[in-house]
Every structure is written in structure tokens, then in C-alpha cells.
Design a protein around this motif. Structure first.
Motif, mmCIF file in Angstrom:
data_model
loop_
_atom_site.group_PDB
_atom_site.id
_atom_site.type_symbol
_atom_site.label_atom_id
_atom_site.label_comp_id
_atom_site.label_asym_id
_atom_site.label_seq_id
_atom_site.Cartn_x
_atom_site.Cartn_y
_atom_site.Cartn_z
ATOM 1 N N VAL A 49 0.840 -1.205 0.000
ATOM 2 C CA VAL A 49 0.000 0.000 0.000
ATOM 3 C C VAL A 49 0.871 1.249 0.000
ATOM 4 C CG1 VAL A 49 -1.771 1.265 1.260
ATOM 5 C CG2 VAL A 49 -1.874 -1.212 1.153
ATOM 6 N N ASN A 50 1.940 1.240 0.797
ATOM 7 C CA ASN A 50 2.863 2.375 0.814
ATOM 8 C C ASN A 50 3.423 2.653 -0.578
ATOM 9 O OD1 ASN A 50 2.544 2.734 3.531
ATOM 10 N ND2 ASN A 50 4.553 1.975 4.121
ATOM 11 N N ALA A 51 3.775 1.583 -1.292
ATOM 12 C CA ALA A 51 4.359 1.740 -2.627
ATOM 13 C C ALA A 51 3.389 2.431 -3.572
ATOM 14 C CB ALA A 51 4.770 0.376 -3.179
ATOM 15 N N LYS A 52 2.119 2.126 -3.446
ATOM 16 C CA LYS A 52 1.113 2.749 -4.304
ATOM 17 C C LYS A 52 1.065 4.256 -4.079
ATOM 18 C CE LYS A 52 -2.325 2.672 -7.243
ATOM 19 N NZ LYS A 52 -2.112 2.283 -8.661
ATOM 20 N N VAL A 61 10.263 0.975 -1.407
ATOM 21 C CA VAL A 61 11.022 1.636 -2.480
ATOM 22 C C VAL A 61 11.320 0.664 -3.614
ATOM 23 C CG1 VAL A 61 13.171 2.834 -3.026
ATOM 24 C CG2 VAL A 61 12.017 3.278 -0.869
ATOM 25 N N PHE A 62 11.639 -0.573 -3.274
ATOM 26 C CA PHE A 62 11.925 -1.588 -4.289
ATOM 27 C C PHE A 62 10.723 -1.801 -5.200
ATOM 28 C CE2 PHE A 62 11.913 -6.040 -5.692
ATOM 29 C CZ PHE A 62 13.152 -6.111 -6.321
ATOM 30 N N LEU A 63 9.536 -1.878 -4.605
ATOM 31 C CA LEU A 63 8.321 -2.073 -5.393
ATOM 32 C C LEU A 63 8.082 -0.908 -6.345
ATOM 33 C CD1 LEU A 63 5.909 -3.468 -2.628
ATOM 34 C CD2 LEU A 63 6.970 -4.761 -4.473
ATOM 35 N N VAL A 64 8.408 0.320 -5.881
ATOM 36 C CA VAL A 64 8.217 1.499 -6.727
ATOM 37 C C VAL A 64 9.227 1.509 -7.869
ATOM 38 C CG1 VAL A 64 8.346 4.020 -6.782
ATOM 39 C CG2 VAL A 64 7.207 2.879 -4.879
ATOM 40 N N ARG A 65 10.504 1.290 -7.561
ATOM 41 C CA ARG A 65 11.551 1.375 -8.578
ATOM 42 C C ARG A 65 11.453 0.259 -9.615
ATOM 43 N NH1 ARG A 65 16.591 2.989 -4.515
ATOM 44 N NH2 ARG A 65 16.000 5.184 -4.268
ATOM 45 N N THR A 118 6.715 -2.916 -9.801
ATOM 46 C CA THR A 118 6.061 -4.203 -9.530
ATOM 47 C C THR A 118 4.549 -4.075 -9.489
ATOM 48 O OG1 THR A 118 8.001 -4.864 -8.251
ATOM 49 C CG2 THR A 118 6.010 -6.166 -7.940
ATOM 50 N N LEU A 119 4.054 -2.973 -8.948
ATOM 51 C CA LEU A 119 2.603 -2.814 -8.831
ATOM 52 C C LEU A 119 1.944 -2.676 -10.197
ATOM 53 C CD1 LEU A 119 2.255 -0.440 -5.746
ATOM 54 C CD2 LEU A 119 2.031 -2.920 -5.827
ATOM 55 N N HIS A 120 2.688 -2.129 -11.169
ATOM 56 C CA HIS A 120 2.138 -2.016 -12.522
ATOM 57 C C HIS A 120 2.221 -3.354 -13.256
ATOM 58 C CE1 HIS A 120 1.922 2.307 -11.983
ATOM 59 N NE2 HIS A 120 3.187 2.319 -11.618
ATOM 60 N N GLU A 121 3.216 -4.149 -12.916
ATOM 61 C CA GLU A 121 3.394 -5.438 -13.580
ATOM 62 C C GLU A 121 2.480 -6.510 -12.983
ATOM 63 O OE1 GLU A 121 6.964 -8.663 -14.579
ATOM 64 O OE2 GLU A 121 7.398 -6.785 -13.506
ATOM 65 N N GLY A 139 -4.166 7.375 -13.190
ATOM 66 C CA GLY A 139 -3.647 6.512 -12.136
ATOM 67 C C GLY A 139 -2.159 6.282 -12.176
ATOM 68 N N GLY A 140 -1.435 6.885 -13.122
ATOM 69 C CA GLY A 140 0.009 6.710 -13.196
ATOM 70 C C GLY A 140 0.724 7.620 -12.226
ATOM 71 N N PRO A 141 2.059 7.569 -12.214
ATOM 72 C CA PRO A 141 2.829 8.444 -11.350
ATOM 73 C C PRO A 141 2.479 9.896 -11.614
ATOM 74 C CG PRO A 141 4.234 6.751 -12.291
ATOM 75 C CD PRO A 141 2.899 6.641 -12.966
ATOM 76 N N SER A 142 2.312 10.661 -10.550
ATOM 77 C CA SER A 142 1.757 11.991 -10.654
ATOM 78 C C SER A 142 2.782 13.083 -10.406
ATOM 79 C CB SER A 142 0.615 12.104 -9.637
ATOM 80 O OG SER A 142 0.324 13.434 -9.363
ATOM 81 N N PRO A 143 2.628 14.246 -11.059
ATOM 82 C CA PRO A 143 3.517 15.371 -10.811
ATOM 83 C C PRO A 143 3.002 16.279 -9.712
ATOM 84 C CG PRO A 143 2.104 15.901 -12.644
ATOM 85 C CD PRO A 143 1.712 14.516 -12.175
ATOM 86 N N LEU A 144 2.049 15.812 -8.901
ATOM 87 C CA LEU A 144 1.375 16.684 -7.947
ATOM 88 C C LEU A 144 2.319 17.318 -6.954
ATOM 89 C CD1 LEU A 144 -1.757 14.501 -7.220
ATOM 90 C CD2 LEU A 144 -1.367 16.160 -9.025
#
Length: 367
Positions: free
Chosen positions: A49-52, A287-291, A294-297, A226-231
Motif C-alpha cells: 500500500v505504501n508503494a502505491k 522503495v523496491f516495489l516502486v523502482r 512491480t505494482l504495474h506489472e 492513475g500513473g505516477p503523478s507530478p502533484l
């Protein structure tokens, strides 16, 4: 990449284990190791959840999460928080509470267990609101289709998550709480905290989207889809509230681990070392999940994590009046994550097989 992502975790592990051995020889070393494993197993769904959320934050706020956030998680929630709870329940000063933890571990454990119903009510309601908002939201991808689609349809009823969460709190307080009033107050505060932090995050997120103009239109659409955001880059405020949201979320997850640690040791130093090491690995895994993306795959991981959150919230509410063994809460979360991962692998494999004939046909025609 492994060393870059988990380097600090490895270093803290080595330092923590050495400190544990110096503090209490082989016994301390063994207890700290077990507690670290307990924390990782109980909080694996937290990492997903943190990775999301972290995926939506700028590199600056990701670094803040990995520095200041770690200090709050390790020292604040794993060492200071239990002392504060004991100080409040036993009406002692912080130094007296720490002295009590070292001198009379049984009394310290009793004070923590006495405070658990209010802790469980606050954390349980925060997590329950998070779970309900997820399952009641319309989305393109479903994991448990037979259940998630009907829930998304009834979720169109405005404020349904608040209604159900409030009803669950009332039932838990009336059936299991020795002091229903305290449990109700703590649970309502948990709901308010979730609504406030989540609402502020969305408010500034929307403001950030409105500021993205011109050539950044593509990024704007990407953020909405839903992708990475520039917010966070746009205003900074969105990043701050996402960070605040992550810290409250981590605190809610850590309640169960801190209380469960007393089944293994009541020594606050041993607990802080063990849970602190575990918390470091959860941060690194996030951080590993984000880099790795993994959540997208593996698209069902997020679903599995939220169902695990729902299960943990129920366990915490039941824990207001009945002890729920740690192997149930930890096993439930890990089991759902593993099941979601396996389903994602099967889905990716099926999609790959479906695309293979098309690729083969294009190749044969020389395209």
C-alpha cells in the motif's frame, strides 16, 4: 539495485544485532531476530500500500519518507509510542514510564494491554475506512470479480463507507468493550483522522492537477489515469499530505506489531531494536516495489494488500474484546498477498499467450 535499495536495512540490521548481543547476549540476539521477522510478516501488506502512495510522490518527498519517515517509524512508533501509552494510562511521566518498563516489565505489559482497546479502535477504524473506500471505488481491473464488482456498484451510495464503518464500531464497542465510551471516542477519532488526511491530500492533489497546463497536458492526463503523478512537484502541499497520510497509515499498521511483540518480550529496548529492524525492511521493500514497477506489472497486488488491510481491521476490532493470535493477522495478510501475486502471474502469462499468435502472424507476413 538490491544493495542500493536495501543497503541501509542491511547496515541497521548489523548494528541492531550487535546492540542486541551487547545488551543481553545470546537471548537478546535471538529475541531481536524473531521480532524483526514478526514485524516484516505483519507489515508486508503495508509495504504494498505504501508503494502505491509513494509512486505518486516526487523524488524529494520519497527521500523525506526514507529519512524523516524512518525516524518516526523506528523511534517514534516502536519506542516512544508504547512509552507514551503507558505514561497516559498509568498517569506517569515519560521518564517514569521508561523506568517502569526496565524495572517492572509485567506492569509495563499490563498497562499496554489495558490501553489496547482504544488503540485497536483508532487504528482499526482508520484501516477499515481505507479498505472500504478501495472496494467501493469503480475501477477497470478486478481481482475477486464476483465480489469486487457488486461492491463497486453499491459503493455508488454516497458515504456508504462511513455508514458501515460507524456501524461496525458501534457493534464492536457495545459487544466487546469494557468501556464502550472510550472505544467509541477512539474509533471516531480514527475515522476523522482518515477523512481529514485523505481529504486534504485529494484537495491539494486536485489543485496540483489544475496547475499543470500547456505542454504538461500529457502528464496531467497520466496523473488522472492513475500513473505516477507530478502533484508534489506542482505545489509541494500534495506531497506533504501524502507523506502525512503514509505516516498515519504506518502507525495504524504498527499498533498490531507493537502489541504482538509483548508475546515475545516485554523489554522496551529489545522490542525497539527488533521492530525497528523490521520497519527498515518494510521501507526498503516499499522503495523496491516502486523502482521495479512491480505494482504495474502485478496488478492484483494492490487488491490483495487492501483485502489484507480489511482483514487486519476486523482483527483489531475483534481484538477490543478478544485476543487474536498474531499468526492469524500475519498469516492472513501474507496469504492474501501471495494469492494476489500468484493471480497476477497467471494473468500476465495468459495475456502473453494471447498476444503470441498475433506477434507470430505479424512476423510471418514480414511486418
Amino acid at each position: 539495485m538490491i544493495l542500493r535499495t536495501f543497503g541501509w536495512s542491511f547496515a541497521v540490521t548489523a548494528a541492531g544485532l550487535v546492540a542486541a548481543f551487547v545488551y543481553d547476549q545470546g537471548t537478546g540476539l535471538a529475541l531481536v531476530t524473531v521480532l524483526a521477522i514478526l514485524e516484516i510478516s505483519l507489515s508486508f501488506d503495508n509495504a504494498v500500500v505504501n508503494a502505491k502512495v509513494l509512486d505518486r510522490m516526487s523524488p524529494f518527498w520519497q527521500k523525506i519518507f526514507l529519512t524523516i519517515g524512518i525516524a518516526i517509524a523506528v523511534f517514534g512508533m516502536r519506542l516512544v509510542f508504547p512509552l507514551v501509552i503507558v505514561a497516559l494510562t498509568a498517569k506517569l511521566g515519560p521518564i517514569e514510564a521508561f523506568d517502569l518498563a526496565l524495572r517492572d516489565e509485567k506492569a509495563y505489559e499490563t498497562a499496554m494491554n489495558a490501553a489496547y482497546p482504544t488503540i485497536a479502535a483508532f487504528g482499526g477504524m482508520f484501516l477499515l475506512m481505507l479498505f472500504l473506500d478501495f472496494v467501493f471505488e469503480e475501477r477497470d481491473v478486478h481481482w475477486l470479480t464476483w465480489l469486487e464488482r457488486p461492491l463497486a456498484k453499491i459503493g455508488k451510495l454516497d458515504q456508504l463507507s462511513v455508514v458501515l464503518a460507524g456501524g461496525a464500531l458501534a457493534v464492536a464497542a457495545s459487544l466487546w468493550a469494557k468501556d464502550p465510551g472510550e472505544v467509541m471516542i477512539a474509533g471516531v477519532l480514527g475515522m476523522i483522522t482518515y477523512i481529514l488526511v485523505n481529504g486534504l491530500g485529494e484537495l491539494f492533489a486536485e489543485a496540483g492537477l489544475d496547475e499543470v497546463e500547456g505542454d504538461e497536458g500529457e502528464e496531467k492526463e497520466k496523473a488522472r489515469s492513475g500513473g505516477p503523478s507530478p502533484l508534489a512537484l506542482a505545489t509541494g502541499k500534495a506531497g506533504f499530505f501524502l507523506f502525512l497520510y503514509l505516516e498515519v497509515l504506518d502507525a495504524s499498521f504498527s499498533f498490531d506489531g507493537v502489541i504482538g511483540a509483548f508475546a515475545i518480550s516485554t523489554d522496551p529496548i529489545v522490542i525497539a531494536l527488533g521492530l525497528g529492524i523490521g520497519a527498515m525492511y518494510i521501507r526498503s521493500l516499499t522503495v523496491f516495489l516502486v523502482r521495479k514497477g512491480t505494482l504495474h506489472e502485478y496488478v492484483y497486488l494492490e487488491h490483495g494488500a487492501h483485502w489484507a488491510i480489511g482483514g487486519l481491521a476486523v482483527c483489531m476490532l475483534v481484538g477490543i474484546g478478544h485476543h487474536v493470535p498474531e499468526w492469524i493477522t500475519g498469516g492472513l495478510g501474507a496469504g492474501l498477498i501471495i494469492a494476489a501475486f500468484a493471480s497476477s502471474v497467471v494473468r500476465n502469462r495468459n495475456e502473453g499467450e494471447a498476444d503470441a499468435p498475433k506477434d507470430k502472424q505479424l512476423h510471418s507476413t514480414g511486418v
